[in-house]
Scaffold this motif. Structure first.
Motif, PDB file in Angstrom:
ATOM      1  N   LEU A 150     -25.745 -13.200  13.542  1.00  0.00           N
ATOM      2  CA  LEU A 150     -26.142 -14.632  13.037  1.00  0.00           C
ATOM      3  C   LEU A 150     -25.020 -15.629  13.955  1.00  0.00           C
ATOM      4  CD1 LEU A 150     -26.403 -13.967   9.279  1.00  0.00           C
ATOM      5  CD2 LEU A 150     -28.334 -14.549  10.862  1.00  0.00           C
ATOM      6  N   ILE A 151     -24.114 -15.353  14.041  1.00  0.00           N
ATOM      7  CA  ILE A 151     -23.073 -16.380  14.458  1.00  0.00           C
ATOM      8  C   ILE A 151     -23.709 -16.587  16.097  1.00  0.00           C
ATOM      9  CG2 ILE A 151     -21.464 -16.541  12.874  1.00  0.00           C
ATOM     10  CD1 ILE A 151     -19.606 -15.374  14.875  1.00  0.00           C
ATOM     11  N   LYS A 152     -23.848 -15.363  16.629  1.00  0.00           N
ATOM     12  CA  LYS A 152     -24.366 -15.479  18.065  1.00  0.00           C
ATOM     13  C   LYS A 152     -25.583 -16.161  18.331  1.00  0.00           C
ATOM     14  CE  LYS A 152     -25.972 -12.302  21.704  1.00  0.00           C
ATOM     15  NZ  LYS A 152     -26.392 -11.124  21.923  1.00  0.00           N
ATOM     16  N   ASP A 153     -26.372 -16.119  17.239  1.00  0.00           N
ATOM     17  CA  ASP A 153     -27.845 -16.885  17.444  1.00  0.00           C
ATOM     18  C   ASP A 153     -27.511 -18.271  17.199  1.00  0.00           C
ATOM     19  OD1 ASP A 153     -28.994 -14.554  17.819  1.00  0.00           O
ATOM     20  OD2 ASP A 153     -29.775 -14.474  15.706  1.00  0.00           O
ATOM     21  N   ILE A 154     -26.423 -18.769  16.487  1.00  0.00           N
ATOM     22  CA  ILE A 154     -26.467 -20.208  16.363  1.00  0.00           C
ATOM     23  C   ILE A 154     -25.554 -20.648  17.456  1.00  0.00           C
ATOM     24  CG2 ILE A 154     -24.970 -21.807  14.927  1.00  0.00           C
ATOM     25  CD1 ILE A 154     -25.116 -19.879  12.484  1.00  0.00           C
ATOM     26  N   GLU A 155     -24.707 -19.947  18.063  1.00  0.00           N
ATOM     27  CA  GLU A 155     -24.029 -20.666  19.336  1.00  0.00           C
ATOM     28  C   GLU A 155     -25.300 -20.726  20.506  1.00  0.00           C
ATOM     29  OE1 GLU A 155     -20.376 -19.167  22.023  1.00  0.00           O
ATOM     30  OE2 GLU A 155     -20.057 -19.492  20.076  1.00  0.00           O
ATOM     31  N   GLU A 156     -26.052 -19.726  20.570  1.00  0.00           N
ATOM     32  CA  GLU A 156     -27.148 -19.801  21.747  1.00  0.00           C
ATOM     33  C   GLU A 156     -28.118 -20.777  21.265  1.00  0.00           C
ATOM     34  OE1 GLU A 156     -28.722 -15.745  21.779  1.00  0.00           O
ATOM     35  OE2 GLU A 156     -26.933 -14.820  22.769  1.00  0.00           O
ATOM     36  N   SER A 157     -28.293 -21.188  20.018  1.00  0.00           N
ATOM     37  CA  SER A 157     -29.561 -22.082  19.784  1.00  0.00           C
ATOM     38  C   SER A 157     -29.067 -23.660  19.781  1.00  0.00           C
ATOM     39  CB  SER A 157     -30.349 -21.778  18.495  1.00  0.00           C
ATOM     40  OG  SER A 157     -29.507 -21.585  17.238  1.00  0.00           O
ATOM     41  N   GLN A 202     -27.460 -26.767   8.559  1.00  0.00           N
ATOM     42  CA  GLN A 202     -28.660 -25.893   8.204  1.00  0.00           C
ATOM     43  C   GLN A 202     -28.316 -24.713   8.709  1.00  0.00           C
ATOM     44  OE1 GLN A 202     -31.307 -26.684   6.524  1.00  0.00           O
ATOM     45  NE2 GLN A 202     -32.040 -24.707   6.433  1.00  0.00           N
ATOM     46  N   SER A 203     -27.523 -24.599   9.904  1.00  0.00           N
ATOM     47  CA  SER A 203     -26.871 -23.195  10.324  1.00  0.00           C
ATOM     48  C   SER A 203     -25.805 -22.650   9.598  1.00  0.00           C
ATOM     49  CB  SER A 203     -26.377 -23.460  11.794  1.00  0.00           C
ATOM     50  OG  SER A 203     -27.311 -23.605  12.945  1.00  0.00           O
ATOM     51  N   GLY A 204     -24.997 -23.502   8.897  1.00  0.00           N
ATOM     52  CA  GLY A 204     -24.031 -23.173   8.036  1.00  0.00           C
ATOM     53  C   GLY A 204     -24.443 -22.892   6.637  1.00  0.00           C
ATOM     54  N   LEU A 205     -25.440 -23.351   6.236  1.00  0.00           N
ATOM     55  CA  LEU A 205     -26.267 -22.959   5.115  1.00  0.00           C
ATOM     56  C   LEU A 205     -26.837 -21.562   5.032  1.00  0.00           C
ATOM     57  CD1 LEU A 205     -27.538 -26.567   4.018  1.00  0.00           C
ATOM     58  CD2 LEU A 205     -25.768 -25.241   2.854  1.00  0.00           C
ATOM     59  N   MET A 206     -27.416 -21.333   6.383  1.00  0.00           N
ATOM     60  CA  MET A 206     -27.988 -20.176   6.483  1.00  0.00           C
ATOM     61  C   MET A 206     -26.884 -18.908   6.546  1.00  0.00           C
ATOM     62  SD  MET A 206     -29.639 -18.561  10.014  1.00  0.00           S
ATOM     63  CE  MET A 206     -28.217 -18.856  11.177  1.00  0.00           C
ATOM     64  N   LEU A 207     -25.675 -19.203   7.080  1.00  0.00           N
ATOM     65  CA  LEU A 207     -24.567 -18.203   6.858  1.00  0.00           C
ATOM     66  C   LEU A 207     -24.421 -17.877   5.337  1.00  0.00           C
ATOM     67  CD1 LEU A 207     -22.418 -19.140   9.957  1.00  0.00           C
ATOM     68  CD2 LEU A 207     -23.621 -16.963   9.480  1.00  0.00           C
TER      69      LEU A 207
END
Length: 107
Positions: A33-40, A73-78
């Motif tokens: 999940l955090i890898k996806d956040i950093e890539e997007s 939104q990324s934080g809320l997903m985590l």
């Protein structure tokens, strides 16, 4: 000493308190999940941190390079995934000035 966070950057920190076993099971998915956040997210740097003393405590950290400090939104997903593991703290941190204070208006 190198600055940990530059003046225009801010941090979104999602911390969970859980059991060591539940954390171990969740780590592979959370790394993805955090890898996806950093890539997007172009302006995001991410990492997972484990508490130095308590194996069941860990945090996801997102360092943002710009934008308004807020729960993203990324934080809320985590948060959504991590709250299944235990008690959550979702915080937004900004750099403090030399006198210990900082105004959001300056960012």
């Amino acid at each position: 000493m190198e600055k940990l966070v530059e003046k225009n950057k801010w941090i979104e920190l999602i911390r969970v308190r859980s059991s060591a076993g539940r954390v171990a099971e969740a780590i592979p998915e959370l790394k993805e999940l955090i890898k996806d956040i950093e890539e997007s997210e172009v302006q995001a740097e991410t990492s997972l941190m484990q508490h130095g003393l308590y194996e069941g405590d860990f945090a996801a950290v997102i360092v943002w390079g710009n934008g308004t400090p807020q729960r993203t939104q990324s934080g809320l997903m985590l948060v959504e995934r991590m709250q299944e593991l235990g008690s959550i703290e979702h915080a937004v941190w900004i750099p403090a000035s030399k006198n210990g204070s900082y105004s959001l208006k300056k960012m």
